[in-house]
Scaffold this motif. Structure first.
Motif, PDB file in Angstrom:
ATOM      1  N   THR A 145      -0.805   3.660  10.366  1.00  0.00           N
ATOM      2  CA  THR A 145      -0.159   3.044   9.216  1.00  0.00           C
ATOM      3  C   THR A 145      -0.905   3.446   7.944  1.00  0.00           C
ATOM      4  O   THR A 145      -2.113   3.699   7.974  1.00  0.00           O
ATOM      5  N   ALA A 146      -0.194   3.486   6.843  1.00  0.00           N
ATOM      6  CA  ALA A 146      -0.809   3.786   5.548  1.00  0.00           C
ATOM      7  C   ALA A 146      -0.053   3.034   4.471  1.00  0.00           C
ATOM      8  O   ALA A 146       1.169   2.850   4.562  1.00  0.00           O
ATOM      9  N   THR A 147      -0.773   2.575   3.452  1.00  0.00           N
ATOM     10  CA  THR A 147      -0.132   1.838   2.374  1.00  0.00           C
ATOM     11  C   THR A 147      -0.831   2.131   1.057  1.00  0.00           C
ATOM     12  O   THR A 147      -2.032   2.448   1.023  1.00  0.00           O
ATOM     13  N   ALA A 148      -0.091   2.033  -0.023  1.00  0.00           N
ATOM     14  CA  ALA A 148      -0.647   2.208  -1.364  1.00  0.00           C
ATOM     15  C   ALA A 148       0.091   1.275  -2.313  1.00  0.00           C
ATOM     16  O   ALA A 148       1.300   1.065  -2.182  1.00  0.00           O
ATOM     17  N   SER A 149      -0.645   0.693  -3.254  1.00  0.00           N
ATOM     18  CA  SER A 149      -0.017  -0.174  -4.247  1.00  0.00           C
ATOM     19  C   SER A 149      -0.705   0.002  -5.591  1.00  0.00           C
ATOM     20  O   SER A 149      -1.885   0.380  -5.659  1.00  0.00           O
ATOM     21  N   TYR A 150       0.044  -0.282  -6.635  1.00  0.00           N
ATOM     22  CA  TYR A 150      -0.502  -0.165  -7.989  1.00  0.00           C
ATOM     23  C   TYR A 150       0.073  -1.282  -8.848  1.00  0.00           C
ATOM     24  O   TYR A 150       1.294  -1.479  -8.902  1.00  0.00           O
ATOM     25  N   LYS A 151      -0.785  -2.007  -9.520  1.00  0.00           N
ATOM     26  CA  LYS A 151      -0.369  -3.078 -10.410  1.00  0.00           C
ATOM     27  C   LYS A 151      -0.092  -2.462 -11.785  1.00  0.00           C
ATOM     28  O   LYS A 151      -1.003  -2.224 -12.571  1.00  0.00           O
ATOM     29  N   VAL A 152       1.168  -2.188 -12.044  1.00  0.00           N
ATOM     30  CA  VAL A 152       1.575  -1.542 -13.284  1.00  0.00           C
ATOM     31  C   VAL A 152       1.283  -2.439 -14.483  1.00  0.00           C
ATOM     32  O   VAL A 152       0.795  -1.985 -15.519  1.00  0.00           O
ATOM     33  N   LEU A 153       1.610  -3.704 -14.337  1.00  0.00           N
ATOM     34  CA  LEU A 153       1.339  -4.746 -15.330  1.00  0.00           C
ATOM     35  C   LEU A 153       0.741  -5.924 -14.577  1.00  0.00           C
ATOM     36  O   LEU A 153       0.840  -5.992 -13.345  1.00  0.00           O
ATOM     37  N   ASN A 170       4.708   2.127   1.888  1.00  0.00           N
ATOM     38  CA  ASN A 170       4.089   1.913   3.189  1.00  0.00           C
ATOM     39  C   ASN A 170       4.696   2.886   4.203  1.00  0.00           C
ATOM     40  O   ASN A 170       5.871   3.240   4.111  1.00  0.00           O
ATOM     41  N   TYR A 171       3.883   3.329   5.167  1.00  0.00           N
ATOM     42  CA  TYR A 171       4.377   4.191   6.250  1.00  0.00           C
ATOM     43  C   TYR A 171       3.769   3.728   7.564  1.00  0.00           C
ATOM     44  O   TYR A 171       2.570   3.440   7.638  1.00  0.00           O
ATOM     45  N   GLY A 180       9.857   2.309  15.091  1.00  0.00           N
ATOM     46  CA  GLY A 180       9.064   3.393  15.648  1.00  0.00           C
ATOM     47  C   GLY A 180       8.489   4.321  14.599  1.00  0.00           C
ATOM     48  O   GLY A 180       7.378   4.818  14.737  1.00  0.00           O
ATOM     49  N   ASP A 181       9.236   4.531  13.504  1.00  0.00           N
ATOM     50  CA  ASP A 181       8.829   5.495  12.484  1.00  0.00           C
ATOM     51  C   ASP A 181       9.607   5.168  11.206  1.00  0.00           C
ATOM     52  O   ASP A 181      10.819   5.334  11.151  1.00  0.00           O
ATOM     53  N   PHE A 182       8.896   4.689  10.160  1.00  0.00           N
ATOM     54  CA  PHE A 182       9.622   4.266   8.962  1.00  0.00           C
ATOM     55  C   PHE A 182       8.724   4.257   7.735  1.00  0.00           C
ATOM     56  O   PHE A 182       7.500   4.203   7.833  1.00  0.00           O
ATOM     57  N   TYR A 183       9.376   4.305   6.568  1.00  0.00           N
ATOM     58  CA  TYR A 183       8.738   4.127   5.262  1.00  0.00           C
ATOM     59  C   TYR A 183       9.249   2.837   4.633  1.00  0.00           C
ATOM     60  O   TYR A 183      10.380   2.407   4.909  1.00  0.00           O
ATOM     61  N   VAL A 184       8.445   2.252   3.756  1.00  0.00           N
ATOM     62  CA  VAL A 184       8.867   1.114   2.949  1.00  0.00           C
ATOM     63  C   VAL A 184       8.543   1.412   1.493  1.00  0.00           C
ATOM     64  O   VAL A 184       7.437   1.866   1.179  1.00  0.00           O
ATOM     65  N   PHE A 185       9.497   1.155   0.617  1.00  0.00           N
ATOM     66  CA  PHE A 185       9.291   1.280  -0.827  1.00  0.00           C
ATOM     67  C   PHE A 185       9.650  -0.070  -1.446  1.00  0.00           C
ATOM     68  O   PHE A 185      10.704  -0.634  -1.151  1.00  0.00           O
ATOM     69  N   GLY A 186       8.769  -0.585  -2.297  1.00  0.00           N
ATOM     70  CA  GLY A 186       9.049  -1.905  -2.840  1.00  0.00           C
ATOM     71  C   GLY A 186       8.368  -2.189  -4.155  1.00  0.00           C
ATOM     72  O   GLY A 186       7.524  -1.421  -4.633  1.00  0.00           O
ATOM     73  N   THR A 187       8.753  -3.307  -4.737  1.00  0.00           N
ATOM     74  CA  THR A 187       8.134  -3.783  -5.965  1.00  0.00           C
ATOM     75  C   THR A 187       8.208  -5.300  -5.972  1.00  0.00           C
ATOM     76  O   THR A 187       9.095  -5.896  -5.335  1.00  0.00           O
TER      77      THR A 187
END
Length: 351
Positions: free
Chosen positions: A271-279, A287-288, A310-317
């Protein structure tokens, strides 16, 4: 009573109680009330008749209510602790499945008691998170679709009839737990169940400077499994996790393997994830997750990498109205052939 004892007892109940409301705090006794109200809508689950096709747009609501308690014993810094919380599932718990039996029911989440020894050590018994949850928390940092595959033993990470000891101080976070399945008290000879479970996790946070830190976690869990044809088989999982924080940016990954003796196959889980607080109020994230089967020639063909998880990406805010209230939107891009993508929008309020 010594002032130092009062300070220890009343300063903080648990690290996870940031949203709790203190309703009683006197003479070394503290009681907190916690809760959550959440509503999600979108195309989240799959049809019973066609498991690869996503349901039409719909909604799902839930609410949680719990209490935390801490009582000074008067002996050094030792205090008794306890936690109990429940969840009410309005509508369907598993995203609109017509076969779901948990509609409009109240389910227990954590129910445990124990002692806080005041030096970073706690010992608890009951239904509670396993030690392995420390590894899952490295990448399970968002709202709805992520955090599905890190723990292959339990989607919730909670074990019933479990005993846990933790040590958290000076950058260290060490945990160990063992659980005994209720099914073993009156087992069905044809059933498959865990007779007992045990786990351990070791984490350390390296503080680089005022805005940078790195946490490393190594975790292991295993279970003694009973099947209709065998007994005392081992089901085991291990993983390493790394989480890096740089100011408003967070990057993390976990990698490990699960070995199934009963069916004689292995899974690699990444698994891998990244996030950024824009404001201050706005965070964007991705996420993957993948469960990758590996089988020796002639062994059982493993299927856990198939399906929507089994195999997916997540995009969110997400947008934080207040420190305790937020709205979020997530899109799950399924990479398994034939499975529809999913999406959700939600509102959550914690207290």
């Amino acid at each position: 009573m010594k002032k130092t004892l009062l300070a220890v007892v009343t300063s903080s109940l648990f690290a996870a109680s940031a949203n709790a409301a203190v309703v009683y705090d006197k003479d070394g006794q503290q009681l907190e009330v916690t809760g959550r109200i959440e509503y999600d809508a979108g195309q989240m689950g799959f049809k019973d008749s066609t498991p690869t096709e996503v349901n039409n747009f719909g909604g799902d609501g839930s609410a949680r209510l719990g209490v935390n308690g801490k009582w000074a014993t008067g002996y050094n810094d030792v205090a008794l602790i306890g936690k109990a919380d429940w969840q009410l599932n309005a509508e369907h718990d598993s995203a609109f499945s017509s076969s779901d039996a948990n509609t409009d029911t109240i389910n227990s989440r954590n129910v445990y008691a124990g002692a806080d020894f005041g030096n970073g050590i706690q010992a608890t018994v009951g239904q509670q998170d396993s030690a392995y949850i420390e590894l899952k928390d490295v990448t399970d940092t968002f709202n709805y679709f992520d955090g599905i595959n890190e723990d292959q033993f339990s989607s919730s990470g909670r074990w019933a009839d479990s005993y846990k000891v933790t040590y958290a101080a000076d950058g260290w976070d060490l945990r160990t737990s063992i659980g005994f399945s209720d099914a073993n008290k009156d087992p069905d000879a044809t059933a498959t169940y865990y007779k007992n479970e045990y786990s351990a996790a070791a984490g350390y946070t390296f503080t680089i400077d005022d805005v940078q830190s790195l946490k490393a976690v190594l975790a292991y869990q295993a279970a003694t499994q009973h099947t209709a044809t065998d007994d005392n088989l081992t089901d085991a999982q291990y993983a390493l996790g790394l989480g890096y924080t740089y100011d408003a940016f967070y990057l993390a990954s976990t990698y490990g393997q699960r070995k199934h003796d009963a069916a004689d196959y292995k899974d690699d889980i990444w698994t891998a994830t990244a996030s950024y607080k824009v404001l201050p109020e706005v965070t964007v994230y991705t996420n993957y997750e993948i469960v990758d089967p590996h089988n020796a020639a002639g062994k059982v063909v493993e299927t856990s990498a198939s399906g929507a998880d089994g195999d997916f990406y997540v995009f969110g805010t997400e947008y934080a109205f207040t420190p305790k209230a937020k709205a979020y939107a997530e899109y799950k891009l399924n990479q398994t052939t034939g499975y529809d993508d999913q999406y959700v929008v939600g509102l959550q309020y914690n207290f």
